[in-house]
Write a protein that holds these residues in place. Structure first.
Motif, PDB file in Angstrom:
ATOM      1  N   THR A   1      -1.032   5.467  -5.599  1.00 44.36           N
ATOM      2  CA  THR A   1      -1.433   4.636  -4.475  1.00 44.36           C
ATOM      3  C   THR A   1      -2.814   4.987  -3.933  1.00 44.36           C
ATOM      4  O   THR A   1      -3.340   4.296  -3.085  1.00 44.36           O
ATOM      5  CB  THR A   1      -0.422   4.800  -3.325  1.00 44.36           C
ATOM      6  OG1 THR A   1      -0.205   6.202  -3.111  1.00 44.36           O
ATOM      7  CG2 THR A   1       0.899   4.156  -3.678  1.00 44.36           C
TER       8      THR A   1
ATOM      9  N   VAL B   1       6.815   0.097  -2.542  1.00 42.33           N
ATOM     10  CA  VAL B   1       5.735  -0.614  -3.221  1.00 42.33           C
ATOM     11  C   VAL B   1       6.311  -1.812  -3.982  1.00 42.33           C
ATOM     12  O   VAL B   1       5.826  -2.939  -3.842  1.00 42.33           O
ATOM     13  CB  VAL B   1       4.997   0.326  -4.196  1.00 42.33           C
ATOM     14  CG1 VAL B   1       3.970  -0.445  -4.995  1.00 42.33           C
ATOM     15  CG2 VAL B   1       4.344   1.467  -3.440  1.00 42.33           C
TER      16      VAL B   1
ATOM     17  N   SER C   1      -0.494  -0.463  -7.582  1.00 37.63           N
ATOM     18  CA  SER C   1       0.220   0.800  -7.393  1.00 37.63           C
ATOM     19  C   SER C   1       1.545   0.801  -8.141  1.00 37.63           C
ATOM     20  O   SER C   1       1.951   1.815  -8.707  1.00 37.63           O
ATOM     21  CB  SER C   1       0.507   1.038  -5.909  1.00 37.63           C
ATOM     22  OG  SER C   1      -0.683   1.250  -5.215  1.00 37.63           O
ATOM     23  N   LEU C   2       2.210  -0.330  -8.125  1.00 38.42           N
ATOM     24  CA  LEU C   2       3.498  -0.404  -8.804  1.00 38.42           C
ATOM     25  C   LEU C   2       3.318  -0.097 -10.286  1.00 38.42           C
ATOM     26  O   LEU C   2       4.078   0.668 -10.875  1.00 38.42           O
ATOM     27  CB  LEU C   2       4.101  -1.801  -8.646  1.00 38.42           C
ATOM     28  CG  LEU C   2       5.415  -2.010  -9.393  1.00 38.42           C
ATOM     29  CD1 LEU C   2       6.473  -1.040  -8.891  1.00 38.42           C
ATOM     30  CD2 LEU C   2       5.903  -3.447  -9.238  1.00 38.42           C
TER      31      LEU C   2
ATOM     32  N   ARG D   1      -2.354  -5.161   1.739  1.00 38.03           N
ATOM     33  CA  ARG D   1      -1.491  -6.257   2.177  1.00 38.03           C
ATOM     34  C   ARG D   1      -0.663  -5.913   3.402  1.00 38.03           C
ATOM     35  O   ARG D   1       0.543  -6.201   3.446  1.00 38.03           O
ATOM     36  CB  ARG D   1      -0.571  -6.706   1.038  1.00 38.03           C
ATOM     37  CG  ARG D   1      -1.284  -7.199  -0.210  1.00 38.03           C
ATOM     38  CD  ARG D   1      -2.164  -8.396   0.100  1.00 38.03           C
ATOM     39  NE  ARG D   1      -2.654  -9.072  -1.101  1.00 38.03           N
ATOM     40  CZ  ARG D   1      -3.839  -8.855  -1.664  1.00 38.03           C
ATOM     41  NH1 ARG D   1      -4.663  -7.950  -1.155  1.00 38.03           N
ATOM     42  NH2 ARG D   1      -4.217  -9.545  -2.724  1.00 38.03           N
TER      43      ARG D   1
ATOM     44  N   ASP E   1      -6.420  -5.053   1.371  1.00 36.90           N
ATOM     45  CA  ASP E   1      -6.053  -4.805  -0.027  1.00 36.90           C
ATOM     46  C   ASP E   1      -4.622  -4.288  -0.112  1.00 36.90           C
ATOM     47  O   ASP E   1      -3.905  -4.571  -1.059  1.00 36.90           O
ATOM     48  CB  ASP E   1      -6.989  -3.764  -0.660  1.00 36.90           C
ATOM     49  CG  ASP E   1      -8.365  -4.342  -0.948  1.00 36.90           C
ATOM     50  OD1 ASP E   1      -8.529  -5.563  -0.773  1.00 36.90           O
ATOM     51  OD2 ASP E   1      -9.256  -3.579  -1.341  1.00 36.90           O
TER      52      ASP E   1
ATOM     53  N   PRO F   1      -8.310  -7.314  -5.584  1.00 35.17           N
ATOM     54  CA  PRO F   1      -7.090  -6.900  -6.286  1.00 35.17           C
ATOM     55  C   PRO F   1      -6.001  -6.520  -5.287  1.00 35.17           C
ATOM     56  O   PRO F   1      -6.285  -5.944  -4.246  1.00 35.17           O
ATOM     57  CB  PRO F   1      -7.541  -5.674  -7.086  1.00 35.17           C
ATOM     58  CG  PRO F   1      -9.020  -5.711  -7.114  1.00 35.17           C
ATOM     59  CD  PRO F   1      -9.467  -6.504  -5.922  1.00 35.17           C
ATOM     60  N   ASN F   2      -4.793  -6.832  -5.635  1.00 37.10           N
ATOM     61  CA  ASN F   2      -3.641  -6.495  -4.801  1.00 37.10           C
ATOM     62  C   ASN F   2      -3.253  -5.037  -5.047  1.00 37.10           C
ATOM     63  O   ASN F   2      -2.739  -4.699  -6.108  1.00 37.10           O
ATOM     64  CB  ASN F   2      -2.490  -7.428  -5.167  1.00 37.10           C
ATOM     65  CG  ASN F   2      -1.283  -7.203  -4.301  1.00 37.10           C
ATOM     66  OD1 ASN F   2      -1.022  -6.085  -3.862  1.00 37.10           O
ATOM     67  ND2 ASN F   2      -0.554  -8.262  -4.027  1.00 37.10           N
ATOM     68  N   ALA F   3      -3.523  -4.206  -4.047  1.00 37.03           N
ATOM     69  CA  ALA F   3      -3.274  -2.768  -4.217  1.00 37.03           C
ATOM     70  C   ALA F   3      -1.792  -2.480  -4.426  1.00 37.03           C
ATOM     71  O   ALA F   3      -1.426  -1.525  -5.102  1.00 37.03           O
ATOM     72  CB  ALA F   3      -3.784  -2.006  -2.995  1.00 37.03           C
ATOM     73  N   VAL F   4      -0.948  -3.310  -3.868  1.00 37.85           N
ATOM     74  CA  VAL F   4       0.492  -3.104  -4.004  1.00 37.85           C
ATOM     75  C   VAL F   4       0.905  -3.251  -5.470  1.00 37.85           C
ATOM     76  O   VAL F   4       1.578  -2.389  -6.032  1.00 37.85           O
ATOM     77  CB  VAL F   4       1.275  -4.100  -3.120  1.00 37.85           C
ATOM     78  CG1 VAL F   4       2.762  -3.961  -3.363  1.00 37.85           C
ATOM     79  CG2 VAL F   4       0.950  -3.873  -1.657  1.00 37.85           C
ATOM     80  N   ALA F   5       0.465  -4.338  -6.080  1.00 40.49           N
ATOM     81  CA  ALA F   5       0.801  -4.575  -7.482  1.00 40.49           C
ATOM     82  C   ALA F   5       0.209  -3.488  -8.365  1.00 40.49           C
ATOM     83  O   ALA F   5       0.867  -2.951  -9.259  1.00 40.49           O
ATOM     84  CB  ALA F   5       0.277  -5.940  -7.920  1.00 40.49           C
TER      85      ALA F   5
END
Lengths: 338, 338
Positions: free
Chosen positions: A59, B50, A53-54, B115, B113, A47-51
């Motif tokens: 975070t 983010v 978190s948004l 990125r 993760d 999973p993309n942690a950035v997405a």
DNA sequence: AGTAGCCGTGGAATCGATTACACGCATGAT
DNA sequence: ATCATGCGTGTAATCGATTCCACGGCTACT
């Protein structure tokens, strides 16, 4: 890099279902779950942690801003902070302020921009309107080691009063009467506190702490060196130099050696903060040890309490005296550690 | 926390215009720019990193995975890495592997993760299929200090050959013939390399390096202690113990003291990696200093070269011998630093 | 038999930014 | 006067996730 859409396509389900499987939401059929898991495996999906978190506005990251990474006390602290946080599912981003307020502010700002969930700070010397501001805006925050008075933020720290009393009593018993201290920056709480505790402990033994015996330092080795040189140039130099942190003690040691004097025969040394290297110095240095590991762990727990909406708690842990041989102690095994 | 929409509303423009102002895109009228800037100021707006990262697919963050934060060599490295990165507009997230492959993998995974734009690694001892995998997938990556042979990844490191030759020549000149080494983990490149350079340098002086004089260490103090105990128990113990890193040298010092022996009269010590504390040990330790600051800076530049699409370059910088007094050197000012 | 309720699922909105595209208006060339 | 050009701007798609809501199908109850 594969996204949740790719996984959904591969598994023949919607992205919603994939998300549910990944977050172990109850209502997913065993069959769908199996297919999703297989697709995740096949694609090496992460999973993309950035997405994430948004969307979730968290975070799972903590910020730690310390005043000096090169100081073993702070590295030890950073290490225990990271360990505890990792155990609780959080990552830690460390910012090194290098005792410079503007650099501290830079890190605080960057960390906030990254929307960290909480902030652990050991404030550097000097004003920081930014830090006060951040505190006011309600960002979860905890002070470690040092703090800013008058701000309603939990503080996790070691109390050196008792250990400093023990130290002075120890020095007194060894026959020392002229004790000098190298203070930390006046603006840091730890700086002041240690001087006051020292002064008080001396008074309890009927000793005075003249101004000439108070050196101004900044927690860096060089300032310890300079303060010590000034002590040594005095008509009646002190018998013991007590440094308010480990780096300044090293500076003091340097200054004494440079003068061709010996420790502890000519003058003794003691330090606040114990570090592994104090066992190996010539001679091993008598010091006050802070429970660094406990401090780091307690700080993380207090911070996460705030983050997760529980009432936080300030914590004060006792420091303790570790006697070695830099103050004229007669020991059979110099340099023995515990 | 204010978002770009709030700014747009306050300034009476669209979010696109706000974004253009913030990214200093040329085609924005002076008037609009002024209003946006005023709104930003009034709201205390800070862009959400983010959201930005999600859209632009870059985080302006580098990951640094090191094997042991408590080792002053690595803290110094971390510090210079952060400094250089900050200067170039990047942040650094540090992961401490504690010499444990699974913990190293944990950090690599977490960083990926998140990125991060690029990864700086000093691989721990042991297999890590993950790291190989990451390298293959094309994530920008650079090895620092240690590396994994056979992988096409730039390496930034110090070359100790010459310094080790200098050290052996220095020891030989002092009359020492029986030299022992405490090696690092066999799986680390630095571990092997230092032993080989040492063996070669000895051969050049007609000396042999018997197996009994090669101790197996793991870069931690305790292993240095154990290896040294074994040396001391030998019928003919070595005259010098050379530790392949600073922590093991400290362990060696402990072991020698515990036996009631003196350094350098009874046995000498030298170390790879110079750290500030070696000046203050009793006696000050002769060591091989790596250009830590340059190493960190070069590593960051190499990594950012990859990130920004320029051809990267491996860098090898020379280490150099720093003579002190732990090997029986006669110096007038013991402990003098440069 | 009819209906209420639950379960598994998918569609679509949303988080806060960036940016391609289109549009309106002013300018200058013809 | 006409049209091409360009500038400043806004609309909307997009990044990759999470999650609300609705819907179809099944069970179980009346």
């Amino acid at each position: 890099m594969a996204s949740i859409k790719d996984v959904a396509a591969q598994a023949g389900v919607s992205v919603a279902t994939v998300s549910r499987v990944l977050n172990s939401h109850p209502s997913v059929s065993p069959d769908a779950r199996r297919r999703v898991l297989a697709a995740v495996e096949a694609l090496g999906y992460r999973p993309n942690a950035v997405a994430r978190s948004l969307r979730t506005d968290q975070t799972r990251t903590l910020g730690l801003v310390i005043s000096d990474v090169l100081n073993p006390y702070f590295t030890a602290l950073a290490r225990s902070v990271e360990e505890e946080a990792r155990g609780l599912g959080y990552s830690v981003i460390i910012g090194n302020a290098d005792e410079r307020p503007e650099q501290q502010d830079h890190h605080v700002r960057t960390l906030l921009d990254r929307r960290i969930d909480g902030l652990l700070v050991s404030p550097a010397d000097g004003e920081s309107p930014l830090l006060l501001d951040v505190a006011r805006t309600g960002t979860p925050m905890v002070f470690v080691d040092r703090w800013i008075p008058g701000v309603d933020i939990p503080v996790v720290r070691a109390d050196g009063h008792r250990a400093i009393q023990d130290l002075v009593a120890h020095l007194y018993a060894l026959g020392h009467r002229r004790l000098a201290i190298i203070a930390g920056p006046a603006a840091t709480t730890t700086g002041n506190e240690r001087v006051e505790a020292f002064r008080e402990a001396m008074r309890a033994h009927g000793l005075a702490l003249p101004d000439a015996y108070i050196g101004q330092g900044d927690f860096q080795a060089d300032s310890g060196r300079r303060a010590t040189e000034r002590f040594l140039a005095l008509p009646e130099p002190p018998q013991i130099v007590f440094a308010a942190d480990n780096l300044m003690a090293l500076g003091a040691l340097d200054a004494i050696r440079a003068r061709g004097l010996r420790v502890p025969e000519d003058i003794g040394i003691a330090a606040f903060d114990d570090i592994p290297w104090f066992v190996h110095t010539g001679p091993p240095i008598t010091a006050i040890a802070q429970p660094t590991g406990d401090l780091g762990r307690a700080a993380v727990r207090a911070l996460i309490d705030i983050v997760e909406g529980r009432p936080p708690q300030s914590v004060t842990l006792p420091a303790r005296l570790v006697v070695r041989s830099s103050c004229g102690e007669r020991t059979s095994t110099p340099g023995s550690n515990e």
